[in-house]
Design a protein around this motif. Sequence first.
Motif, short mmCIF file in Angstrom:
data_model
loop_
_atom_site.label_atom_id
_atom_site.label_comp_id
_atom_site.label_asym_id
_atom_site.label_seq_id
_atom_site.Cartn_x
_atom_site.Cartn_y
_atom_site.Cartn_z
N LEU A 7 -13.32 4.93 -12.63
CA LEU A 7 -12.57 3.90 -11.92
C LEU A 7 -11.99 4.44 -10.63
CD1 LEU A 7 -10.59 2.29 -14.84
CD2 LEU A 7 -12.52 1.31 -13.62
N GLN A 8 -11.63 3.51 -9.76
CA GLN A 8 -10.94 3.88 -8.54
C GLN A 8 -9.57 4.44 -8.88
OE1 GLN A 8 -11.36 0.00 -6.36
NE2 GLN A 8 -11.45 1.37 -4.63
N SER A 9 -9.02 5.20 -7.94
CA SER A 9 -7.65 5.66 -8.08
C SER A 9 -6.72 4.46 -8.15
CB SER A 9 -7.27 6.53 -6.88
OG SER A 9 -5.87 6.70 -6.80
N PRO A 10 -5.64 4.53 -8.96
CA PRO A 10 -4.69 3.43 -9.01
C PRO A 10 -3.76 3.38 -7.80
CG PRO A 10 -3.97 5.18 -10.46
CD PRO A 10 -5.32 5.59 -9.92
N TYR A 11 -3.96 4.30 -6.85
CA TYR A 11 -3.07 4.38 -5.71
C TYR A 11 -3.72 3.81 -4.45
CZ TYR A 11 -0.57 7.49 -8.81
OH TYR A 11 0.09 8.01 -9.89
N VAL A 12 -2.90 3.23 -3.58
CA VAL A 12 -3.37 2.71 -2.30
C VAL A 12 -3.78 3.86 -1.40
CG1 VAL A 12 -2.70 1.48 -0.21
CG2 VAL A 12 -1.96 0.63 -2.43
N ASP A 13 -2.93 4.90 -1.33
CA ASP A 13 -3.18 6.04 -0.47
C ASP A 13 -3.65 7.22 -1.30
OD1 ASP A 13 -0.71 5.75 -1.64
OD2 ASP A 13 0.36 6.93 -0.16
N ASP A 14 -4.85 7.73 -1.01
CA ASP A 14 -5.39 8.88 -1.72
C ASP A 14 -4.67 10.14 -1.28
OD1 ASP A 14 -7.22 7.44 -3.18
OD2 ASP A 14 -8.73 7.52 -1.59
N TYR A 262 -4.45 -3.73 -9.67
CA TYR A 262 -3.51 -3.41 -8.60
C TYR A 262 -3.68 -1.97 -8.12
CZ TYR A 262 -1.17 -7.70 -10.05
OH TYR A 262 -0.90 -9.00 -10.39
N ARG A 263 -3.32 -1.75 -6.86
CA ARG A 263 -3.22 -0.42 -6.30
C ARG A 263 -1.78 -0.22 -5.81
NH1 ARG A 263 -6.82 -0.19 -8.89
NH2 ARG A 263 -9.03 0.12 -8.43
N PHE A 264 -1.26 1.00 -6.02
CA PHE A 264 0.15 1.27 -5.78
C PHE A 264 0.34 2.33 -4.71
CE2 PHE A 264 -0.48 -0.13 -10.11
CZ PHE A 264 0.47 -1.13 -10.26
N SER A 265 1.36 2.16 -3.90
CA SER A 265 1.70 3.16 -2.88
C SER A 265 2.32 4.38 -3.55
CB SER A 265 2.69 2.56 -1.88
OG SER A 265 3.20 3.57 -1.03
N ARG A 266 2.02 5.56 -3.00
CA ARG A 266 2.66 6.78 -3.49
C ARG A 266 4.02 7.00 -2.83
NH1 ARG A 266 -1.20 10.21 -5.98
NH2 ARG A 266 -3.36 9.65 -5.54
N GLU A 267 4.34 6.18 -1.83
CA GLU A 267 5.55 6.41 -1.04
C GLU A 267 6.61 5.35 -1.25
OE1 GLU A 267 6.74 7.43 3.63
OE2 GLU A 267 4.67 6.84 3.09
N PHE A 268 6.19 4.08 -1.37
CA PHE A 268 7.16 2.97 -1.46
C PHE A 268 6.97 2.23 -2.77
CE2 PHE A 268 6.10 3.53 3.07
CZ PHE A 268 7.35 3.90 3.55
N TRP A 269 8.04 2.10 -3.54
CA TRP A 269 7.93 1.48 -4.86
C TRP A 269 7.52 0.02 -4.78
CZ3 TRP A 269 10.60 -2.89 -6.09
CH2 TRP A 269 11.73 -3.21 -5.33
N TYR A 270 7.88 -0.66 -3.69
CA TYR A 270 7.67 -2.10 -3.59
C TYR A 270 6.33 -2.47 -2.97
CZ TYR A 270 9.50 -0.68 0.98
OH TYR A 270 9.72 -0.01 2.17
N LYS A 271 5.52 -1.47 -2.64
CA LYS A 271 4.22 -1.77 -2.03
C LYS A 271 3.11 -1.57 -3.06
CE LYS A 271 5.24 -0.98 2.86
NZ LYS A 271 4.84 -0.27 4.10
N TRP A 272 2.61 -2.66 -3.59
CA TRP A 272 1.41 -2.63 -4.42
C TRP A 272 0.66 -3.92 -4.26
CZ3 TRP A 272 2.17 -5.58 -9.16
CH2 TRP A 272 3.51 -5.81 -9.49
#
Length: 413
Positions: A7-14, A262-272
């Motif tokens: 699967l793809q990474s669950p994060y927006v930013d690798d 969903y994909r989640f930001s590693r930096e901001f909790w509210y960005k997914w």
Amino acid sequence: QKQETELQSPYVDDYLEEQPDVVPFVKGFQRPTKSESLRAINFVPSGVSLPKQEELKAAAALDSPFLNCVPTEAFPAIPDPVCIDDWLAQYEEEGQTFAEYLRFVFLRSGRRKPRYKGSVIYLQPIGDEFLGEEGGKLSSSLLVQYTEAYYLGLRVQMLPPLEVQQEGAKFYLVVNGNKKLVHGRFNKETGRRQLGVDALLTQLSALKRSKQFQSECPDGLFVMAVTMEDLYSDEPDLFVAGMAAGGSGVAVFSFCRYAPQYRFSREFWYKWYAAEGEENKSKATAKKRSQKKKNQTEEEKEDKGSSSSQQQQARRHLGLLQKRAVKLLVHELGHLLGIDHCIHFECCMNGSGHLEEDFRQPMHLCPIELRKLLHFIGPAFDIRKRYELLFSLYSNMPECEEEARWVKRRLEH
């Protein structure tokens, strides 16, 4: 787990930095040897006086079938880290042998074997948007059936959901018709919110102690809240998957970050956001539908094909969410039962440093953890029957084909 690792990474930013070819264990940690892992299953290694060995002779015969065949290809040693953020690349875990588990149980309960016969684990939904039997929702009956099979001998029941109400930036948990303030945070830009896990644990502890609960659920062992609400503990947190208050017998866990769409930001909790490709696919479908087609039949065929593809994707997303949710649930319940992270074998009780590592870890328990549960639960924890029940569940759970094959091999061993 092959299906998960593809699967793809669950994060927006690798990861911005390149991973080294070899990721070492954290300084101070050494992988246990084969003989050390075998000794970890034993009753009472030298130097341990509790419990007395003669008191365990009757239990010795209960698990002899799997004690005689441990280490096989089914239980490989814990793997090397593959990422600098992996669990054992960051944390020096001590692990927990069976003897150490017995000592812990004695110190916590004052008994060499706690009395849990007839006790019930109550699952408490927070919010009702994800629990149900209809398509697209995480099945409440699956959570109950899987947990009962995994911890065969303990009973599991689902409580009615507790409602979450939001008034501006304030959040309330509705308990027995009363609104209880819980802290949280809300981002106006994205419309995302998170609930404070500590406040939820406080309300769950009060619920478990209440006269009404004690009257209606006198056999309650633990109350485990489950939710699709995103959770956090401290302000710097991106999120927390959950937290337990073992002394109070309550815990709360969120499946929000386990949703594969969903994909989640590693930096901001509210960005997914919706998974990469989902938004583009929707835009492409909308564009096709807006264009005038010379051949109406071809357009209808394309729409049907797109709809079928979306349905298949939705089924796969739900299957992965179910798989990840039940694994999180039984892992955390293991901690409530006094089981620490496993450092000996690939095991559901391995720790994880991030979501990707969590997703690739197995759903099964290793012989050390099975040995603990056999002592904890007793003869009702029948290993073969447990595997038969899990095989039946895996065979009907999307995305669990590999788990079904693994259990079948254990039954055939």
